[in-house]
Design a protein around this motif. Sequence first.
Motif, PDB file in Angstrom:
ATOM      1  N   VAL A   1       0.840  -1.196   0.000  1.00 29.67           N
ATOM      2  CA  VAL A   1       0.000   0.000   0.000  1.00 29.67           C
ATOM      3  C   VAL A   1       0.869   1.237   0.000  1.00 29.67           C
ATOM      4  O   VAL A   1       2.025   1.228   0.423  1.00 29.67           O
ATOM      5  CB  VAL A   1      -0.950   0.039   1.222  1.00 29.67           C
ATOM      6  N   SER A   2       0.278   2.313  -0.469  1.00 31.41           N
ATOM      7  CA  SER A   2       0.801   3.657  -0.245  1.00 31.41           C
ATOM      8  C   SER A   2      -0.375   4.431   0.316  1.00 31.41           C
ATOM      9  O   SER A   2      -1.153   5.043  -0.417  1.00 31.41           O
ATOM     10  CB  SER A   2       1.315   4.270  -1.550  1.00 31.41           C
ATOM     11  N   MET A   3      -0.541   4.357   1.628  1.00 33.11           N
ATOM     12  CA  MET A   3      -1.775   4.744   2.313  1.00 33.11           C
ATOM     13  C   MET A   3      -1.503   5.912   3.244  1.00 33.11           C
ATOM     14  O   MET A   3      -0.674   5.804   4.151  1.00 33.11           O
ATOM     15  CB  MET A   3      -2.295   3.529   3.082  1.00 33.11           C
ATOM     16  N   GLY A   4      -2.191   7.021   3.007  1.00 32.00           N
ATOM     17  CA  GLY A   4      -1.941   8.229   3.761  1.00 32.00           C
ATOM     18  C   GLY A   4      -2.914   8.496   4.881  1.00 32.00           C
ATOM     19  O   GLY A   4      -2.675   8.176   6.044  1.00 32.00           O
ATOM     20  N   ARG A   5      -4.068   9.107   4.548  1.00 28.38           N
ATOM     21  CA  ARG A   5      -4.985   9.596   5.577  1.00 28.38           C
ATOM     22  C   ARG A   5      -5.502   8.508   6.502  1.00 28.38           C
ATOM     23  O   ARG A   5      -5.722   8.750   7.691  1.00 28.38           O
ATOM     24  CB  ARG A   5      -6.154  10.330   4.916  1.00 28.38           C
ATOM     25  N   SER A   6      -5.711   7.303   5.967  1.00 30.70           N
ATOM     26  CA  SER A   6      -6.196   6.209   6.820  1.00 30.70           C
ATOM     27  C   SER A   6      -5.214   5.874   7.920  1.00 30.70           C
ATOM     28  O   SER A   6      -5.589   5.276   8.936  1.00 30.70           O
ATOM     29  CB  SER A   6      -6.461   4.962   5.968  1.00 30.70           C
ATOM     30  N   ILE A   7      -3.959   6.242   7.719  1.00 25.54           N
ATOM     31  CA  ILE A   7      -2.933   5.985   8.731  1.00 25.54           C
ATOM     32  C   ILE A   7      -2.573   7.247   9.502  1.00 25.54           C
ATOM     33  O   ILE A   7      -2.657   7.285  10.730  1.00 25.54           O
ATOM     34  CB  ILE A   7      -1.682   5.357   8.079  1.00 25.54           C
ATOM     35  N   PHE A   8      -2.167   8.324   8.811  1.00 21.71           N
ATOM     36  CA  PHE A   8      -1.633   9.465   9.562  1.00 21.71           C
ATOM     37  C   PHE A   8      -2.714  10.275  10.269  1.00 21.71           C
ATOM     38  O   PHE A   8      -2.407  11.034  11.190  1.00 21.71           O
ATOM     39  CB  PHE A   8      -0.718  10.348   8.696  1.00 21.71           C
ATOM     40  N   GLN A   9      -3.999  10.116   9.886  1.00 21.76           N
ATOM     41  CA  GLN A   9      -5.067  10.809  10.596  1.00 21.76           C
ATOM     42  C   GLN A   9      -5.758   9.920  11.625  1.00 21.76           C
ATOM     43  O   GLN A   9      -6.700  10.344  12.282  1.00 21.76           O
ATOM     44  CB  GLN A   9      -6.098  11.354   9.600  1.00 21.76           C
ATOM     45  N   HIS A  10      -5.291   8.715  11.782  1.00 19.10           N
ATOM     46  CA  HIS A  10      -5.856   7.798  12.771  1.00 19.10           C
ATOM     47  C   HIS A  10      -5.549   8.306  14.174  1.00 19.10           C
ATOM     48  O   HIS A  10      -4.529   8.953  14.399  1.00 19.10           O
ATOM     49  CB  HIS A  10      -5.262   6.404  12.562  1.00 19.10           C
ATOM     50  N   ASP A  11      -6.438   8.004  15.125  1.00 25.33           N
ATOM     51  CA  ASP A  11      -6.187   8.408  16.512  1.00 25.33           C
ATOM     52  C   ASP A  11      -4.964   7.714  17.093  1.00 25.33           C
ATOM     53  O   ASP A  11      -4.348   8.228  18.035  1.00 25.33           O
ATOM     54  CB  ASP A  11      -7.420   8.099  17.378  1.00 25.33           C
ATOM     55  N   ASN A  12      -4.622   6.549  16.533  1.00 25.10           N
ATOM     56  CA  ASN A  12      -3.435   5.815  16.969  1.00 25.10           C
ATOM     57  C   ASN A  12      -2.675   5.361  15.724  1.00 25.10           C
ATOM     58  O   ASN A  12      -2.794   4.208  15.298  1.00 25.10           O
ATOM     59  CB  ASN A  12      -3.835   4.605  17.823  1.00 25.10           C
ATOM     60  N   PRO A  13      -1.888   6.262  15.128  1.00 20.50           N
ATOM     61  CA  PRO A  13      -1.199   5.924  13.873  1.00 20.50           C
ATOM     62  C   PRO A  13      -0.288   4.716  13.991  1.00 20.50           C
ATOM     63  O   PRO A  13      -0.168   3.928  13.043  1.00 20.50           O
ATOM     64  CB  PRO A  13      -0.401   7.189  13.549  1.00 20.50           C
ATOM     65  N   GLU A  14       0.357   4.544  15.150  1.00 20.16           N
ATOM     66  CA  GLU A  14       1.243   3.394  15.301  1.00 20.16           C
ATOM     67  C   GLU A  14       0.463   2.091  15.257  1.00 20.16           C
ATOM     68  O   GLU A  14       0.870   1.117  14.603  1.00 20.16           O
ATOM     69  CB  GLU A  14       2.022   3.491  16.619  1.00 20.16           C
ATOM     70  N   ALA A  15      -0.674   2.050  15.902  1.00 17.50           N
ATOM     71  CA  ALA A  15      -1.465   0.817  15.956  1.00 17.50           C
ATOM     72  C   ALA A  15      -2.022   0.442  14.591  1.00 17.50           C
ATOM     73  O   ALA A  15      -1.951  -0.724  14.183  1.00 17.50           O
ATOM     74  CB  ALA A  15      -2.593   0.962  16.973  1.00 17.50           C
ATOM     75  N   ILE A  16      -2.589   1.395  13.866  1.00 24.76           N
ATOM     76  CA  ILE A  16      -3.150   1.058  12.556  1.00 24.76           C
ATOM     77  C   ILE A  16      -2.037   0.662  11.586  1.00 24.76           C
ATOM     78  O   ILE A  16      -2.221  -0.216  10.738  1.00 24.76           O
ATOM     79  CB  ILE A  16      -4.021   2.207  11.989  1.00 24.76           C
ATOM     80  N   THR A  17      -0.860   1.269  11.735  1.00 28.11           N
ATOM     81  CA  THR A  17       0.273   0.856  10.905  1.00 28.11           C
ATOM     82  C   THR A  17       0.660  -0.582  11.207  1.00 28.11           C
ATOM     83  O   THR A  17       0.957  -1.364  10.295  1.00 28.11           O
ATOM     84  CB  THR A  17       1.486   1.780  11.110  1.00 28.11           C
TER      85      THR A  17
END
Length: 264
Positions: free
Chosen positions: A222-238
């Motif tokens: 993936v090259s996934m931006g907002r779904s990751i960097f705007q998440h409340d917990n970016p580390e967890a979703i990554t």
Amino acid sequence: MNAGLAARLERISTGGRYLVVPMDHGITLGPVKGLVDLESTVDAITRGGADAVLTQKGVAPRVHGAKNDKGFIVHLNGSTSIGPDSNDKRKTGSVEAALRAGADAVSFHINVGSDYEPDQLTRLSDVIETAHRLGVPVLAMSYARGPGVDEHDADSLAHAVRIAEELGADVVKTAYSGDPDTFDRVCEATRLPVVIAGGSRGTDRETAEMVRGAMDAGADGVSMGRSIFQHDNPEAITRAVSAIIHDDAAVADAVDAAGLSVEA
């Protein structure tokens, strides 16, 4: 493939799989959530398992101290959401400037089917020629976008990714068609590694299911931006996305292992 290009591709991937987090949205959308304190977000997503982050060249000094030795990609064109036409991506940097900023690779966006397609094809071709002369990989962001174009139509996406290969790119990013059966046709259209865009943020389950579906169809990440960097917990979703890409995890297992709720 020369040694420098091969070495740099390894810096933005793991075992031929890609988890890239584009964070070049400051030009497009402004200082939105996740990009104001860029350093903290970059630190979180690279600790979570991202292979590389992607930004415009100007914020490179803010990236390097926070990226935990992961890869760095500099994007070379852009547009704004408040401009006359967001499909009109204009040059924002050069391969040489990206190297001065410490990039391991460069990326360039084209909108196949838009009024700007001819110029964007020419510019992408020029970027690839320059980059390869210097041993730098190119991630082509090749979308099906324009009047009367369905951005998620598998045939249009297949055409878009094939264009990237025809021009000599090393990796191609495009939209997800919505299900593995149709995206299989997109992946079959090229020998390049195919990575999907995330689009606007969905639920954790939707994000994980999209990644799982793309990988099942033959995508390489993936090259996934907002779904990751705007998440409340970016580390967890990554971590959840990384588990699917790099460990072939099931959706429920990936989300659960990351400490997220599958219904979130």
